[in-house]
Design a protein around this motif. Structure first.
Motif: not given
Ligand SMILES: Cc1cc2nc3c(=O)[nH]c(=O)nc-3n(C[C@H](O)[C@H](O)[C@H](O)COP(=O)(O)OP(=O)(O)OC[C@H]3O[C@@H](n4cnc5c(N)ncnc54)[C@H](O)[C@@H]3O)c2cc1C
Lengths: 214, 333
Positions: B50-52, B62, B98, B257, B260, B298-299, B303
């Motif tokens: 992963t990146e971050r 919150t 990646v 994202n 890639a 998307k939550q 997720s």
């Molecule tokens: C400001 C904000 C507030 C939010 N508030 C809420 C809330 O209160 N409640 C709620 O349920 N949801 C909330 N959300 C939505 C929620 O954060 C997302 O739906 C959830 O994090 C998605 O999870 P995910 O694992 O699919 O992706 P992400 O959390 O986006 O994680 C993706 C990961 O992949 C990595 N990545 C991306 N591209 C690459 C690459 N090419 N190579 C390697 N690694 C890569 C990223 O660095 C990251 O670590 C909020 C979002 C934001 C931005």
């Protein structure tokens, strides 16, 4: 008043057990016109108690101009991490590394002590070619969760190459410097006061910008 | 002084290039982390790239809608996820990107931007999404010069100043409330009607420095060294006007994202990876989970749940497909 609670103290002392060499925290403060100097110094005093390998050297910026010069300190409070031989490795924090930034500070102590994660060969090769002096400024705010990542990368580069010097600058404490570099989003990275980018970008982006200065 | 400590201890296990993994998870947000948890507990040899680490949850001040936690900082919640996965000794390679995927026989290869390559029998793509841009003149030019995408990071620079927030969803409304405590004046501008939860919209009334402009389209960001205004169009009256402001926070949703992967798996016109009910993509042995997929809404909790489901689907896949053995050149050292 203690800044660290028992839970954090315990977590940190456990973590510092992984330190290799000793590390000295050289803290520069001023008696006047420095709102956060006292707090910075007491924070460092507490950090010192967490490991036998951590030592504190407190300097008054005005009376220790020579030391400030040696470590390139221009702002207060400023904390320079020195290695086992008390040498400056290019790892500096301007302003209190509190909030999220405590993470890059802890990581900095570990890395200066020699507990390093190694870089991939391709990046090491690129770093070897950096032969002219490079200064990396990383502007942060303490509420920014992805700022420590950028600070850690800058410090990592400084540790890997003696020509690179890296410093965190806490943007709110040093408003004048931040204004000079038009900082309104963090992390903002400025290289040799000339090349800049915003965001916790991959290490390759840091290298690309650094290579422009050579 | 507040400290947001985030050191994750525990014995460190490293991802290895010479190992052929059962599954490699790309992305360390809630979807990827829960995939890793479930896969590990099924006895699979799993790793995370992963990146971050923590994903978008790290940028959330919150979270109040994750079952079991009435109110939690985003970072606090995701640190619990990370700790849980690390305690199971799952190797996590972080701060790497990646860049490309390809195939060597039946083995999927993951190419990193730094040149390293890792191999696996199956893949789970969980790279989530990033903030969507407005795509109007001036946005790129003033990015980092008054145009911002992270309210909790950059809010402090606008103390006593005027800001505009673009967007009408939960994130935009939350940012307006956060910024109203710092800025002199907050203008919330959205091109249609609110999409945010009613409980949040109701809170806007408590701040008399928040001004709401719905059915208002942003057209151009203006400024000199820094942003000084924005040109907007009132969609009801057709009238154009200029709002003076010092900063613009863009909170208009998220873009997957998937760059890639677009040559490896099928994506739709919204750049989401197309998956079926089991999280399978069109490529055999390649799955996707979370925000990156065509699954609606998307939550954090959706997720994470998606990650669990996909890990189980991967396990079934590995059980029903002839086990691919590592070719000689991979094991030989
Ligand atoms: C400001 C904000 C507030 C939010 N508030 C809420 C809330 O209160 N409640 C709620 O349920 N949801 C909330 N959300 C939505 C929620 O954060 C997302 O739906 C959830 O994090 C998605 O999870 P995910 O694992 O699919 O992706 P992400 O959390 O986006 O994680 C993706 C990961 O992949 C990595 N990545 C991306 N591209 C690459 C690459 N090419 N190579 C390697 N690694 C890569 C990223 O660095 C990251 O670590 C909020 C979002 C934001 C931005």
């Amino acid at each position: 008043m203690a800044l660290l609670n028992d839970e954090i103290r315990e977590q940190l002392s456990g973590f510092f057990k992984g330190m290799k060499e000793d590390v000295t925290l050289a803290v520069f403060t001023k008696k006047e016109a420095c709102e956060t100097c006292k707090e910075a110094e007491s924070f460092m005093q507490e950090i010192e108690t967490l490991s036998d390998k951590i030592h504190l050297e407190a300097y008054d910026f005005d009376t220790h101009q020579d030391k400030a010069k040696e470590f390139g300190v221009t702002l207060t409070p400023s904390i320079v991490l020195l290695d086992g031989e008390k040498k400056h490795q290019g790892v500096k924090f301007n302003g209190i590394p509190g909030g999220h930034e405590v993470n890059s500070f802890i990581k900095g102590i570990m890395e200066v002590s020699g507990a390093l994660d190694s870089l991939p060969e391709s990046q090491q090769e690129r770093l070897k070619k950096i032969t002219k002096p490079v200064n990396i400024k990383v502007f942060v705010t303490l509420g920014c969760p992805h700022c420590p990542g950028a600070v850690e990368k800058a410090h990592k580069l400084a540790l890997e190459n003696p020509n690179i010097d890296a410093e965190m600058i806490e943007a709110q404490t040093f408003g004048e410097v931040s204004n000079k570099f038009n900082v309104s989003s963090v992390p903002k990275v400025v290289i040799n006061d000339e090349f800049e980018f915003v965001g916790n970008q991959p290490l390759d982006t840091f290298l690309e910008e650094i290579e422009k200065t050579q | 002084m507040e400290l947001n400590l985030d050191i994750t201890e525990g014995p460190k296990v490293h991802l290895k290039k010479e190992v052929l993994y059962d599954t490699l998870v790309i992305g360390g947000g809630p979807a990827g982390l829960n995939t890793a948890l479930y896969a590990k507990r099924k006895g699979l040899n799993v790793g995370v790239i992963t990146e971050r680490l923590g994903g978008q949850v790290m940028d959330t001040s919150t979270v109040e809608n994750y079952l079991g936690y009435e109110s939690m900082t985003g970072e606090g919640l995701v640190n619990k996820f990370i700790g849980h996965v690390q305690n199971l000794q799952v190797p996590i390679l972080k701060e790497v990107r990646v860049e490309k995927l390809d195939k060597d026989g039946d083995i999927h290869q993951v190419h990193l931007k730094n040149g390293e390559v890792y191999q696996s029998r199956t893949l789970v793509l969980a790279t989530g999404s990033k903030p969507r841009k407005l795509g109007i003149p001036g946005e790129k030019e003033f990015s980092g010069k008054g145009v911002a995408y992270c309210a909790i990071c950059d809010g402090p620079f606008f103390e006593g100043l005027d800001v505009v927030i673009a967007g009408g969803g939960n994130t935009a409304v939350e940012s307006a409330i956060d910024l109203a405590k710092i800025a002199a004046r907050v203008d919330l501008v959205h091109r249609s009607q609110f999409r945010a939860d009613q409980v949040l919209i109701d809170q806007l009334k408590n701040y008399d420095n928040i001004h709401i402009h719905l059915d208002t389209q942003m057209q151009e960001i203006m400024g000199e060294a820094m942003v000084n205004g924005i040109k907007v169009l009132d969609r009801n009256t057709g009238e154009e006007s200029i709002m003076n402001t010092n900063g613009i926070f863009v909170e208009i949703g998220y873009l997957p994202n998937s760059d890639a992967f677009k040559e490896y798996v099928q994506i739709n016109d919204r750049r989401e990876i197309i998956v079926d009910a089991f999280g399978r993509t069109n490529v055999d042995g390649v799955f996707a989970a979370g925000d990156i997929t065509t699954i609606p809404y998307k939550q954090i909790i959706t997720s994470a749940g998606d990650g669990a489901k996909v890990a189980l689907a991967v396990n079934d896949y590995l059980n029903t497909h002839a086990r691919i053995e590592a070719p000689q050149k991979v094991v030989a050292k």
